[in-house]
Scaffold this active site. Structure first.
Site, mmCIF file in Angstrom:
data_model
loop_
_atom_site.group_PDB
_atom_site.id
_atom_site.type_symbol
_atom_site.label_atom_id
_atom_site.label_comp_id
_atom_site.label_asym_id
_atom_site.label_seq_id
_atom_site.Cartn_x
_atom_site.Cartn_y
_atom_site.Cartn_z
ATOM 1 N N SER A 183 -10.525 12.540 2.705
ATOM 2 C CA SER A 183 -9.215 12.425 2.072
ATOM 3 C C SER A 183 -8.898 10.956 1.832
ATOM 4 C CB SER A 183 -8.130 13.053 2.956
ATOM 5 O OG SER A 183 -6.874 13.082 2.280
ATOM 6 N N ASP A 184 -8.126 10.718 0.779
ATOM 7 C CA ASP A 184 -7.711 9.355 0.475
ATOM 8 C C ASP A 184 -6.342 9.399 -0.186
ATOM 9 O OD1 ASP A 184 -8.814 6.439 0.347
ATOM 10 O OD2 ASP A 184 -7.831 6.758 -1.575
ATOM 11 N N GLN A 185 -5.565 8.373 0.066
ATOM 12 C CA GLN A 185 -4.210 8.330 -0.501
ATOM 13 C C GLN A 185 -3.967 7.002 -1.208
ATOM 14 O OE1 GLN A 185 -0.363 8.011 1.903
ATOM 15 N NE2 GLN A 185 -0.356 10.172 1.350
#
Length: 213
Positions: free
Chosen positions: A77-79
């Site tokens: 996951s990445d934001q």
């Protein structure tokens, strides 16, 4: 679409992240999992759109862990936070965090939280990854410098893009949050993730076994 058949051995589940926030969120699902740190370059590419950056990095994180983990389900996951299309990174220190909050007060920030579930049991990399991006629109309250400074000294959210922990006291400096997945802003969209895990054969109310479809 065929339904997966139970297997006597639950699938190995790996969270590809060093984030304590993502680990806490994944723990809510009651599944056994390991954590590994993906060793990738997270620098945005020149001219890359924020959503594209988040999706690419989520996939690369999952793929990097899967490459050394064998037949496992790997979560990446990445934001990326953006204001007027400009990426806002993790502040790293008090001065940068205060500058971020000053820039964002009274304004709406878009958080792109990308998610990848990589099924290492599938031999074809083209079909191994499920990928999505969840957008969250956050409006910050128009607060005075003294109040923003006081908040930062209490919570010290210097490892958070946007300089506020919505799951903590940071909620007090936010005016509104709009998203289809309330956990996305914290860093791991669980509604999207549970859907992906179900597609991979994971059962939440039963054996929890998984088998590739």
């Amino acid at each position: 679409m065929s339904r997966p058949h139970p297997d006597p051995s639950p699938a190995r589940l790996i969270l590809g992240s060093s984030s304590v926030y993502r680990k806490q969120l994944l723990s809510r699902l009651g599944l056994q999992f390991e954590t590994m740190i993906p060793d990738i370059d997270e620098t945005p590419l020149a001219g890359e759109a924020p959503e594209t950056t988040a999706l690419r990095l989520a996939r690369e994180k999952a793929a990097a862990i899967a490459a050394r983990s064998g037949p496992a389900l790997v979560i990446g996951s990445d934001q990326v936070a953006t204001l007027d299309g400009r990426q806002i990174g993790k502040p790293g220190n008090h001065t940068n965090a205060l500058q971020q909050l000053q820039m964002m007060r009274g304004r709406e920030v878009v958080f792109h939280t990308a998610l990848c579930l990589w099924d290492g049991r599938r031999p074809d990399a083209a079909t191994a990854a499920q990928l999505c991006n969840v957008q969250t629109l956050v409006r910050f309250r128009d607060l005075e410098d003294a109040e923003l400074d006081a908040y930062l000294r209490i919570e010290q959210p210097y490892d958070c893009a946007g300089s506020a922990k919505n799951e903590g006291l940071g909620i007090a400096i936010l005016e509104s949050i709009r998203s289809d997945d309330p956990t996305a802003l914290t860093g791991l969209p669980l509604i999207a993730l549970t859907g992906m895990l179900r597609q991979a054969g994971v059962r939440f109310f039963g054996s929890g076994n998984a088998d590739p479809q």
